[in-house]
Design a protein around this motif. Structure first.
Motif, PDB file in Angstrom:
ATOM      1  N   ARG A  30       0.828  -1.016   0.127  1.00 23.34           N
ATOM      2  CA  ARG A  30       0.001   0.177  -0.220  1.00 23.34           C
ATOM      3  C   ARG A  30       0.620   1.190  -0.088  1.00 23.34           C
ATOM      4  N   CYS A  31       2.075   1.350   0.816  1.00 17.74           N
ATOM      5  CA  CYS A  31       2.848   2.455   1.015  1.00 17.74           C
ATOM      6  C   CYS A  31       4.073   2.413   0.575  1.00 17.74           C
ATOM      7  N   GLY A  32       4.459   1.142   0.359  1.00 22.81           N
ATOM      8  CA  GLY A  32       6.005   1.140   0.127  1.00 22.81           C
ATOM      9  C   GLY A  32       7.001   0.710   1.189  1.00 22.81           C
ATOM     10  N   LEU A  33       6.613   1.167   2.345  1.00 28.13           N
ATOM     11  CA  LEU A  33       7.609   1.167   3.427  1.00 28.13           C
ATOM     12  C   LEU A  33       7.923  -0.292   3.684  1.00 28.13           C
ATOM     13  N   PRO A  34       8.974  -0.437   4.728  1.00 26.87           N
ATOM     14  CA  PRO A  34       9.202  -1.756   4.964  1.00 26.87           C
ATOM     15  C   PRO A  34       8.380  -2.473   6.032  1.00 26.87           C
TER      16      PRO A  34
END
Length: 113
Positions: free
Chosen positions: A59-63
């Protein structure tokens, strides 16, 4: 108007295949990953596969990590640096002044000759 044939483009026996025709699915483990924004991602892994510690949140690309209470922090992004910023990191102001004087002396010598 269409030809009126409801099964146009299909062939006899082309129905949804059941598990009996495909065989049994491999055993799987579902793992949950959480990012720092609170998004939960569930990923299915084969039981004999190595499960990674981190997974990218779709959804947001963060780890995302497996601990919901302590998700991994967002990576720190470095701002864009110009060539001059990198030069200033390598040399002090005194070194820069010395190089400038040397270049100006060469330029004055060329113009005066």
């Amino acid at each position: 108007m269409a030809g009126g044939n409801a099964i146009r483009g299909t062939r006899v026996g082309a129905g949804p295949m059941g598990e009996a025709e495909r065989g049994e699915a491999a055993p799987r483990n579902r793992m949950s990953y959480w990012c720092s924004q609170g998004h939960e991602t569930q990923v299915a892994f084969a039981t004999d596969a190595e499960v990674p510690d981190l997974w990218d949140c779709p959804r947001c690309g963060l780890p995302a990590g497996q601990d919901e209470q302590a998700p991994p922090p967002a990576p720190r992004t470095e701002p864009y640096k110009t060539h001059l910023a990198y030069v200033r990191e390598r040399r002090s102001d005194a070194d820069g002044d010395a190089l400038l004087e040397e270049a100006l002396a060469k330029l004055r010598a060329r113009r005066g000759a």
